[in-house]
Write a protein that holds these residues in place. Sequence first.
Motif, PDB file in Angstrom:
ATOM      1  N   THR A 159      -4.273   3.508   5.986  1.00 27.97           N
ATOM      2  CA  THR A 159      -5.220   4.025   6.990  1.00 27.97           C
ATOM      3  C   THR A 159      -5.852   2.902   7.802  1.00 27.97           C
ATOM      4  O   THR A 159      -6.278   3.120   8.943  1.00 27.97           O
ATOM      5  N   ALA A 160      -5.926   1.710   7.220  1.00 24.99           N
ATOM      6  CA  ALA A 160      -6.513   0.579   7.941  1.00 24.99           C
ATOM      7  C   ALA A 160      -5.583   0.085   9.039  1.00 24.99           C
ATOM      8  O   ALA A 160      -6.024  -0.262  10.135  1.00 24.99           O
ATOM      9  N   PHE A 161      -4.268   0.077   8.765  1.00 29.39           N
ATOM     10  CA  PHE A 161      -3.315  -0.511   9.708  1.00 29.39           C
ATOM     11  C   PHE A 161      -2.616   0.512  10.606  1.00 29.39           C
ATOM     12  O   PHE A 161      -2.369   0.230  11.779  1.00 29.39           O
ATOM     13  N   ASP A 162      -2.290   1.682  10.051  1.00 29.96           N
ATOM     14  CA  ASP A 162      -1.530   2.657  10.853  1.00 29.96           C
ATOM     15  C   ASP A 162      -1.908   4.085  10.447  1.00 29.96           C
ATOM     16  O   ASP A 162      -1.183   4.747   9.711  1.00 29.96           O
ATOM     17  N   PRO A 163      -3.033   4.582  10.941  1.00 24.89           N
ATOM     18  CA  PRO A 163      -3.488   5.918  10.549  1.00 24.89           C
ATOM     19  C   PRO A 163      -2.557   7.043  10.993  1.00 24.89           C
ATOM     20  O   PRO A 163      -2.415   8.044  10.300  1.00 24.89           O
ATOM     21  N   GLU A 164      -1.917   6.877  12.137  1.00 26.29           N
ATOM     22  CA  GLU A 164      -1.029   7.927  12.644  1.00 26.29           C
ATOM     23  C   GLU A 164       0.198   8.085  11.739  1.00 26.29           C
ATOM     24  O   GLU A 164       0.593   9.206  11.404  1.00 26.29           O
ATOM     25  N   PHE A 165       0.791   6.973  11.341  1.00 24.33           N
ATOM     26  CA  PHE A 165       1.928   7.023  10.432  1.00 24.33           C
ATOM     27  C   PHE A 165       1.499   7.558   9.069  1.00 24.33           C
ATOM     28  O   PHE A 165       2.248   8.301   8.413  1.00 24.33           O
TER      29      PHE A 165
END
Length: 273
Positions: A159-165
């Motif tokens: 969630t810190a780096f890529d919330p959409e993925f």
Amino acid sequence: MENLLSLFEYQFFQNALLAAILTSLLAAMTGTYIVSRKIVFISGGITHASFGGIGMAYYFGVNPFLGAVVFAISTALGIEWIATKGKVREDSAIAILWSLGMALGIIFVFLTPGYTPNLMSFLFGSILSVGTADLWILSAVLIMTTGFFILFFRPIVYTAFDPEFSKTRGVPVALVRNIMAILIALAIVLSIRTMGIILVLSLFTIPQNTAFLFSGNFKPIIFGSAIFGVTGSLIGLLVASWLNIPGGAAIIFVLTLQFLLIKGIKLLVSQKK
């Protein structure tokens, strides 16, 4: 040298040292998340917004730290809600709640009848006045935060780096972010006791950026931040006692100097290569 070593015999210095260590460990985890999400100023926003809770607590005759906790958590969750549901940029949400909290704090401190309370300890910290109860609270929040990081480390990183993925992989992004917002708020409010509203932002960014000089991975940055934070806190407290200056300011100065020295050494080494 003997005078400095004799400080460890005093209870107030032992409490200050333990508070600095616990706060550094707490900031290592939450600060790494903050830096990774590139929302460094959320710590400044929550800290300054919590001043509104301090001012209202003084006005209504309530414990000021209780007011700070309520405002800090409300601000942290408010930033997340405004940024996701309110369709407002995260930095704008931080700025709005930052200024609102400070404004409310100033208004209620002004309206407080009688003697205006001394706010210096909230603005600049008072690490040497930390008591046993403060240490127990710090320990409890540290254990709670550590447990959450151990159990949900991957969702936190995702969630810190890529919330959409992360959403496509079934990670409850909103829930993880809201829990992290609460943990960040608690960590920041407790750090006000040691560093003060003005200086606390540095504790959640400088050790992390120092650790980032050696690794770009989430877990090593946490451990590195803890090492640099604890080392800087210990040296800062000793320097503060030696020069008779505020402990919180001395710790931040040492942490900054630590970062600049390591950065300079790495630049010299890279140039020689």
